[in-house]
Design a protein around this motif. Sequence first.
Motif, PDB file in Angstrom:
ATOM      1  N   TRP A   1       0.864  -1.179   0.000  1.00 21.84           N
ATOM      2  CA  TRP A   1       0.000   0.000   0.000  1.00 21.84           C
ATOM      3  C   TRP A   1       0.902   1.231   0.000  1.00 21.84           C
ATOM      4  O   TRP A   1       1.815   1.335   0.824  1.00 21.84           O
ATOM      5  CB  TRP A   1      -0.907   0.028   1.232  1.00 21.84           C
ATOM      6  CG  TRP A   1      -2.105  -0.848   1.135  1.00 21.84           C
ATOM      7  CD1 TRP A   1      -2.268  -2.089   1.682  1.00 21.84           C
ATOM      8  CD2 TRP A   1      -3.333  -0.552   0.448  1.00 21.84           C
ATOM      9  NE1 TRP A   1      -3.516  -2.588   1.376  1.00 21.84           N
ATOM     10  CE2 TRP A   1      -4.194  -1.656   0.629  1.00 21.84           C
ATOM     11  CE3 TRP A   1      -3.798   0.536  -0.288  1.00 21.84           C
ATOM     12  CZ2 TRP A   1      -5.476  -1.711   0.089  1.00 21.84           C
ATOM     13  CZ3 TRP A   1      -5.073   0.479  -0.820  1.00 21.84           C
ATOM     14  CH2 TRP A   1      -5.900  -0.633  -0.638  1.00 21.84           C
ATOM     15  N   PHE A   2       0.624   2.124  -0.922  1.00 21.53           N
ATOM     16  CA  PHE A   2       1.366   3.367  -1.047  1.00 21.53           C
ATOM     17  C   PHE A   2       0.395   4.528  -0.910  1.00 21.53           C
ATOM     18  O   PHE A   2      -0.806   4.376  -1.103  1.00 21.53           O
ATOM     19  CB  PHE A   2       2.039   3.446  -2.429  1.00 21.53           C
ATOM     20  CG  PHE A   2       3.094   2.403  -2.650  1.00 21.53           C
ATOM     21  CD1 PHE A   2       2.758   1.101  -2.988  1.00 21.53           C
ATOM     22  CD2 PHE A   2       4.439   2.724  -2.525  1.00 21.53           C
ATOM     23  CE1 PHE A   2       3.728   0.131  -3.195  1.00 21.53           C
ATOM     24  CE2 PHE A   2       5.419   1.777  -2.733  1.00 21.53           C
ATOM     25  CZ  PHE A   2       5.061   0.486  -3.064  1.00 21.53           C
ATOM     26  N   ARG A   3       0.933   5.682  -0.619  1.00 17.10           N
ATOM     27  CA  ARG A   3       0.094   6.881  -0.599  1.00 17.10           C
ATOM     28  C   ARG A   3       0.846   8.047  -1.191  1.00 17.10           C
ATOM     29  O   ARG A   3       2.090   8.107  -1.152  1.00 17.10           O
ATOM     30  CB  ARG A   3      -0.382   7.211   0.815  1.00 17.10           C
ATOM     31  CG  ARG A   3       0.699   7.609   1.805  1.00 17.10           C
ATOM     32  CD  ARG A   3       0.079   7.772   3.193  1.00 17.10           C
ATOM     33  NE  ARG A   3       1.073   8.113   4.213  1.00 17.10           N
ATOM     34  CZ  ARG A   3       0.817   8.173   5.515  1.00 17.10           C
ATOM     35  NH1 ARG A   3      -0.421   7.907   5.954  1.00 17.10           N
ATOM     36  NH2 ARG A   3       1.763   8.484   6.378  1.00 17.10           N
ATOM     37  N   GLN A   4       0.060   8.967  -1.734  1.00 12.97           N
ATOM     38  CA  GLN A   4       0.639  10.151  -2.358  1.00 12.97           C
ATOM     39  C   GLN A   4      -0.295  11.326  -2.131  1.00 12.97           C
ATOM     40  O   GLN A   4      -1.454  11.292  -2.532  1.00 12.97           O
ATOM     41  CB  GLN A   4       0.859   9.925  -3.852  1.00 12.97           C
ATOM     42  CG  GLN A   4       1.586  11.048  -4.540  1.00 12.97           C
ATOM     43  CD  GLN A   4       2.001  10.679  -5.957  1.00 12.97           C
ATOM     44  OE1 GLN A   4       1.454   9.772  -6.578  1.00 12.97           O
ATOM     45  NE2 GLN A   4       3.004  11.382  -6.467  1.00 12.97           N
ATOM     46  N   ALA A   5       0.243  12.343  -1.482  1.00 11.76           N
ATOM     47  CA  ALA A   5      -0.467  13.598  -1.299  1.00 11.76           C
ATOM     48  C   ALA A   5      -0.003  14.570  -2.379  1.00 11.76           C
ATOM     49  O   ALA A   5       1.108  14.428  -2.908  1.00 11.76           O
ATOM     50  CB  ALA A   5      -0.199  14.147   0.092  1.00 11.76           C
ATOM     51  N   PRO A   6      -0.823  15.562  -2.725  1.00 12.93           N
ATOM     52  CA  PRO A   6      -0.429  16.526  -3.756  1.00 12.93           C
ATOM     53  C   PRO A   6       0.920  17.170  -3.449  1.00 12.93           C
ATOM     54  O   PRO A   6       1.156  17.624  -2.330  1.00 12.93           O
ATOM     55  CB  PRO A   6      -1.561  17.548  -3.721  1.00 12.93           C
ATOM     56  CG  PRO A   6      -2.737  16.785  -3.229  1.00 12.93           C
ATOM     57  CD  PRO A   6      -2.187  15.814  -2.234  1.00 12.93           C
TER      58      PRO A   6
ATOM     59  N   THR B   1      -3.947  12.077   5.174  1.00 11.66           N
ATOM     60  CA  THR B   1      -4.696  12.436   3.980  1.00 11.66           C
ATOM     61  C   THR B   1      -3.844  12.270   2.732  1.00 11.66           C
ATOM     62  O   THR B   1      -2.753  12.817   2.633  1.00 11.66           O
ATOM     63  CB  THR B   1      -5.196  13.882   4.080  1.00 11.66           C
ATOM     64  OG1 THR B   1      -6.123  13.978   5.169  1.00 11.66           O
ATOM     65  CG2 THR B   1      -5.880  14.315   2.796  1.00 11.66           C
ATOM     66  N   ALA B   2      -4.339  11.472   1.802  1.00 10.77           N
ATOM     67  CA  ALA B   2      -3.607  11.182   0.558  1.00 10.77           C
ATOM     68  C   ALA B   2      -4.474  10.269  -0.296  1.00 10.77           C
ATOM     69  O   ALA B   2      -5.504   9.761   0.154  1.00 10.77           O
ATOM     70  CB  ALA B   2      -2.272  10.498   0.863  1.00 10.77           C
ATOM     71  N   LYS B   3      -4.000  10.055  -1.518  1.00  9.82           N
ATOM     72  CA  LYS B   3      -4.574   9.004  -2.344  1.00  9.82           C
ATOM     73  C   LYS B   3      -3.780   7.733  -2.067  1.00  9.82           C
ATOM     74  O   LYS B   3      -2.546   7.751  -2.098  1.00  9.82           O
ATOM     75  CB  LYS B   3      -4.537   9.362  -3.814  1.00  9.82           C
ATOM     76  CG  LYS B   3      -5.435   8.484  -4.674  1.00  9.82           C
ATOM     77  CD  LYS B   3      -5.663   9.095  -6.032  1.00  9.82           C
ATOM     78  CE  LYS B   3      -6.703   8.304  -6.809  1.00  9.82           C
ATOM     79  NZ  LYS B   3      -6.974   8.901  -8.137  1.00  9.82           N
TER      80      LYS B   3
ATOM     81  N   HIS C   1      -5.888   2.066  -9.353  1.00 11.57           N
ATOM     82  CA  HIS C   1      -6.082   3.488  -9.674  1.00 11.57           C
ATOM     83  C   HIS C   1      -6.148   4.368  -8.435  1.00 11.57           C
ATOM     84  O   HIS C   1      -6.165   5.592  -8.557  1.00 11.57           O
ATOM     85  CB  HIS C   1      -7.350   3.657 -10.508  1.00 11.57           C
ATOM     86  CG  HIS C   1      -7.240   3.041 -11.866  1.00 11.57           C
ATOM     87  ND1 HIS C   1      -6.367   3.504 -12.839  1.00 11.57           N
ATOM     88  CD2 HIS C   1      -7.868   1.975 -12.419  1.00 11.57           C
ATOM     89  CE1 HIS C   1      -6.476   2.763 -13.917  1.00 11.57           C
ATOM     90  NE2 HIS C   1      -7.371   1.829 -13.694  1.00 11.57           N
ATOM     91  N   GLY C   2      -6.206   3.772  -7.272  1.00 15.67           N
ATOM     92  CA  GLY C   2      -6.150   4.537  -6.039  1.00 15.67           C
ATOM     93  C   GLY C   2      -7.518   4.847  -5.453  1.00 15.67           C
ATOM     94  O   GLY C   2      -8.544   4.821  -6.148  1.00 15.67           O
ATOM     95  N   THR C   3      -7.509   5.144  -4.167  1.00 19.92           N
ATOM     96  CA  THR C   3      -8.722   5.565  -3.451  1.00 19.92           C
ATOM     97  C   THR C   3      -8.339   6.693  -2.501  1.00 19.92           C
ATOM     98  O   THR C   3      -7.308   6.626  -1.835  1.00 19.92           O
ATOM     99  CB  THR C   3      -9.366   4.382  -2.700  1.00 19.92           C
ATOM    100  OG1 THR C   3     -10.598   4.795  -2.112  1.00 19.92           O
ATOM    101  CG2 THR C   3      -8.468   3.816  -1.616  1.00 19.92           C
ATOM    102  N   GLN C   4      -9.153   7.730  -2.482  1.00 19.09           N
ATOM    103  CA  GLN C   4      -8.823   8.929  -1.710  1.00 19.09           C
ATOM    104  C   GLN C   4      -9.206   8.755  -0.248  1.00 19.09           C
ATOM    105  O   GLN C   4     -10.320   8.316   0.065  1.00 19.09           O
ATOM    106  CB  GLN C   4      -9.547  10.147  -2.285  1.00 19.09           C
ATOM    107  CG  GLN C   4      -9.295  11.441  -1.536  1.00 19.09           C
ATOM    108  CD  GLN C   4      -7.856  11.916  -1.665  1.00 19.09           C
ATOM    109  OE1 GLN C   4      -7.223  11.750  -2.707  1.00 19.09           O
ATOM    110  NE2 GLN C   4      -7.333  12.489  -0.582  1.00 19.09           N
ATOM    111  N   VAL C   5      -8.287   9.118   0.615  1.00 18.22           N
ATOM    112  CA  VAL C   5      -8.540   9.158   2.057  1.00 18.22           C
ATOM    113  C   VAL C   5      -8.330  10.587   2.525  1.00 18.22           C
ATOM    114  O   VAL C   5      -7.261  11.159   2.305  1.00 18.22           O
ATOM    115  CB  VAL C   5      -7.606   8.204   2.819  1.00 18.22           C
ATOM    116  CG1 VAL C   5      -7.736   8.413   4.331  1.00 18.22           C
ATOM    117  CG2 VAL C   5      -7.895   6.754   2.450  1.00 18.22           C
ATOM    118  N   THR C   6      -9.344  11.154   3.149  1.00 21.55           N
ATOM    119  CA  THR C   6      -9.262  12.509   3.662  1.00 21.55           C
ATOM    120  C   THR C   6      -9.611  12.497   5.138  1.00 21.55           C
ATOM    121  O   THR C   6     -10.682  12.006   5.516  1.00 21.55           O
ATOM    122  CB  THR C   6     -10.206  13.458   2.913  1.00 21.55           C
ATOM    123  OG1 THR C   6      -9.892  13.421   1.514  1.00 21.55           O
ATOM    124  CG2 THR C   6     -10.063  14.879   3.428  1.00 21.55           C
ATOM    125  N   VAL C   7      -8.698  13.010   5.962  1.00 21.28           N
ATOM    126  CA  VAL C   7      -8.899  13.037   7.403  1.00 21.28           C
ATOM    127  C   VAL C   7      -9.034  14.486   7.834  1.00 21.28           C
ATOM    128  O   VAL C   7      -8.100  15.280   7.662  1.00 21.28           O
ATOM    129  CB  VAL C   7      -7.738  12.354   8.143  1.00 21.28           C
ATOM    130  CG1 VAL C   7      -8.018  12.301   9.641  1.00 21.28           C
ATOM    131  CG2 VAL C   7      -7.505  10.947   7.592  1.00 21.28           C
TER     132      VAL C   7
END
Length: 122
Positions: A36-41, A91-93, A114-120
């Motif tokens: 699992w990876f994450r990427q914020a803008p 918070t990231a995709k 394709h990713g899923t957005q997580v916003t906290v």
Amino acid sequence: QVQLLESGGGLVQAGGSLRLSCAASGRTFSRYAVGWFRQAPGNERTMVASINYSDNSTFYEDSVKGRFTISRDNAKKTVYLQMNSLKPDDTAKYYCAANDGWYKAPWEYDYWGHGTQVTVSS
């Protein structure tokens, strides 16, 4: 060939929980490590957690240790990321990725969702 589809993202308040799922297609999914990876803008894509295929060994990035848990159900061809005590910094995709070797760097992974957005929210 493996195709991956993430789900379970959403908006949650700080301190809350989410469970992400990564559903895979392909007959040999049980032979793939999944990360699992994450990427914020504006940020690089970084590994959050990964799980091996041979012995279910796991890796966690320091900031999520004790809060996130990765697991896999090979019969369902699904890998989960249980995220507890979420913080605004989480918070990231979020993306899942698979590879036949157990690596940490994103460029080592051959298959991506394709990713899923997580916003906290705070």
